[in-house]
Design an enzyme around this catalytic site. Structure first.
Site, PDB file in Angstrom:
ATOM      1  CB  THR A   1      -0.876   0.013   1.141  1.00 29.99           C
ATOM      2  OG1 THR A   1      -1.519   1.284   1.156  1.00 29.99           O
ATOM      3  CG2 THR A   1       0.121  -0.068   2.580  1.00 29.99           C
TER       4      THR A   1
ATOM      5  CE1 TYR B   1      -4.053  -1.885   4.833  1.00 34.11           C
ATOM      6  CE2 TYR B   1      -3.723   0.290   4.011  1.00 34.11           C
ATOM      7  CZ  TYR B   1      -4.040  -0.890   3.785  1.00 34.11           C
ATOM      8  OH  TYR B   1      -3.904  -1.422   2.428  1.00 34.11           O
TER       9      TYR B   1
END
Length: 340
Positions: free
Chosen positions: A121, A145
């Site tokens: 990501t 995250y």
């Protein structure tokens, strides 16, 4: 022409994973899927694809699948993806995204799987100091995250140096849209992705859209993101796999984006324009862990892979998302009726 290898897709019943299954099959690869169905749907996986309802941390199950099906590569999509939730519940993210990935990698090493493609990501970059981030931009995650994914990148790098495995970590920007042929799309209830939320609102499934933050240092004060069509994204995965097969001693870390950003308000304007149904907008405070802007410099993927996006247009992304959302209730009903 020799048969193409068999690929295990983790999280293959989820949004991006189900698109990857289709892309791999379209390219002639054999596919098996493992998914715990926490956020995925069994009906999203074609009936003739070997499917295993289970967790990637179940090493006995994973290693049996890898050996029984002669798996030659893993595409790893399983994990948790909601940034604000990661701030509220960091241990969930370090467990699902880091610890379980570690178990999966170990299973791959034990079974001798030579190729591993990882769903990373752009959140690993945090709040960058540059307008468009390159792969060598410092990675300073500002939420669990992003950190959980960065830890997995480090694990893959170290394992590839110690074992006969190469890998590609694809750093996604904001994934949106749906399969142009209407075979799959984003189906999770309560999704937080902006375009998904906006098309739900446009179709009357939500009262409106909350705009989280209107005081960012951006042209209109709302967050700016680089939106990439999910079909272009999974096409990059297939090409990355082919690159790993062609050069077994080389690994890659590549941004997946178009190199252009749109603000929250620009996205909502696009949905309004396409549906001719203005969405009610409510201004709300910023969410924890959200950077003001995140845009890719995508030169490396264009130079490394023969990847040429086919859907690099915001209106196209919105139209495909709308088309999927409009048929989703019926697809869910059909899928439930088809279950044994």
């Amino acid at each position: 022409m020799p048969a193409k290898l068999m690929v295990l897709v983790t999280g293959g019943a989820g949004y991006i994973g189900s698109h990857a299954v289709l892309a791999l099959r379209d390219a002639g690869y054999g596919v098996a899927v493992i998914d715990n169905l926490v956020t995925g749907f069994r009906w999203a996986v074609p009936a003739d694809v070997p499917f295993f309802a289970g967790d990637i941390a179940d090493q006995a199950l994973v290693e049996r699948i890898l050996r029984d099906h002669g798996i030659g590569a893993i595409m790893h999509f399983a994990g948790s993806v909601v940034v604000p939730e990661s701030v509220e519940n960091p241990l969930k993210y370090y467990h699902n995204n880091s610890a379980k990935t570690r178990d999966l990698i170990e299973s791959a090493v034990r079974a001798g799987v030579p190729h591993f493609i990882f769903s990373s990501t752009a959140a690993t970059y945090g709040t960058p100091d540059v307008r468009a981030v390159r792969e060598d931009t410092p990675q300073r995650p500002i939420n669990p995250y992003g950190m959980s994914k960065l830890m997995s990148e480090y694990m893959l790098r170290d394992v590839a140096a110690a074992h006969p495995m190469n890998f590609c970590a694809l750093r996604y920007f904001n994934v949106a849209g749906a399969d142009p042929d209407g075979r799959t799309g984003q189906s999770t209830d309560g999704a937080t992705h902006l375009i998904k939320v906006a098309v739900e609102a446009a179709l009357g499934k939500r009262d409106g859209v909350a705009v989280f933050g209107s005081d960012f240092d951006t042209p209109d004060g709302t967050g700016v993101r680089d939106y990439i069509h999910v079909s272009d994204l999974v096409a990059a995965h297939v090409l990355a796999l082919e690159a790993l097969i062609a050069e077994p001693g080389r690994s890659h870390m590549l941004n997946c984006g178009y190199g252009r950003g749109f603000s929250v308000l620009e996205v909502l304007d696009a949905v309004d324009r396409i549906t001719n149904r203005p969405i009610r907008r409510t201004m709300a405070p910023r969410r924890a862990g959200d950077p003001p802007a995140l845009i890719s410099d995508n030169r490396a993927i264009l130079e490394t892979l023969p990847w040429r996006p086919r859907h690099a247009d915001l209106d196209t992304i919105v139209r495909h998302a709308l088309a999927w959302e409009a048929q989703l209730d019926e697809r869910r009903a059909q899928g439930m009726r088809a279950q044994p």
